[in-house]
Design an enzyme around this catalytic site. Structure first.
Site, PDB file in Angstrom:
ATOM      1  CG  ASP A   1      -2.004   1.017   1.181  1.00 29.25           C
ATOM      2  OD1 ASP A   1      -1.810   2.071   0.527  1.00 29.25           O
ATOM      3  OD2 ASP A   1      -3.070   0.767   1.768  1.00 29.25           O
TER       4      ASP A   1
ATOM      5  CE  LYS B   1      -6.666  11.059   0.624  1.00 28.85           C
ATOM      6  NZ  LYS B   1      -7.955  11.102   1.356  1.00 28.85           N
TER       7      LYS B   1
END
Length: 220
Positions: free
Chosen positions: A116, A120
């Site tokens: 992952d 952000k």
């Protein structure tokens, strides 16, 4: 979860599954039934690439860890159908596995494929490849063991390259200090193919654990 995945979990977990609970130190030779080299793979998705790598190199054991239950069932099913006795599937937190269940110098490699990216900025601290993680992993890897990462998220690839390059326990296998060509042993996955079709750039990183690494103090 499909019926086949659920069936594989029920039938094969007692044989090839591992609950990561931090309750004991693992004897990897006992876990696999042999003294072959062991590579830890963190995050294997649905397990297709893991199964293909296990089939291509039956003398290397793969300890594949993920928390995705359908993927666990799928990988167990693939291992069963293809007679891949060199795969064990772990369920739980890889940090607990490394810190509390694996002994120093017990691993011959570490694979982290398409983790992952937490794109952000406020979530960057959640990325797996960080200095503290690498320090822990280094104590469980034998000298000259390979850490192999791959990602299709270019900012994360740059982050991985920076963190690995700066860490004293690892050295880049590439003479130019950059990314590596995809090695033949890492299969092109369906997920990766979809990304490439969308114009994503996939970067591989191959770093070697150097000879001398200070062990962390007890309880660290």
């Amino acid at each position: 979860m499909t019926a086949g995945q659920a069936d594989a979990l029920q039938r094969l977990w007692p044989k090839w599954g591992l609950d990561i609970d931090g309750s004991r130190a693992l004897d990897l030779a006992d876990l696999f039934g042999n003294d072959n080299p062991v590579v830890l793979e963190i995050g294997f998705g649905m397990g297709e690439a893991t199964a293909r790598m296990a089939a291509a190199d039956p003398t290397t054991n793969i300890l594949a860890v993920d928390v995705h239950t359908p993927g666990q069932g799928n990988l167990l099913n693939l291992a069963d159908r293809n007679g891949l006795s060199n795969i064990r599937v772990g369920n739980g937190d890889a940090i607990i596995l490394l810190r509390e269940m694996l002994t120093p110098d017990s691993l011959d490699g570490l694979r982290v494929y398409f983790p992952d990216p937490w794109p952000k900025k406020r979530h960057h601290k959640r990325r797996l490849i960080q200095p503290d993680f690498l320090t822990l992993a280094a104590t469980r890897l034998r000298p000259r063991a390979i850490v192999h990462c791959a990602t299709d998220w270019e900012p994360y690839a740059e982050h991985m390259l920076d963190v690995l390059t700066a860490h004293p326990a690892f050295e880049n296998t590439q003479a130019d200090g950059g990314f590596a060509p995809r090695p033949d042993f890492r299969p092109l996955t369906r997920f990766e193919g979809q990304g490439l079709d969308k114009g994503h750039v996939v970067n591989d990183l191959l770093f070697r654990r150097v000879q001398h690494v200070d062990q962390p103090p007890a309880g660290a």
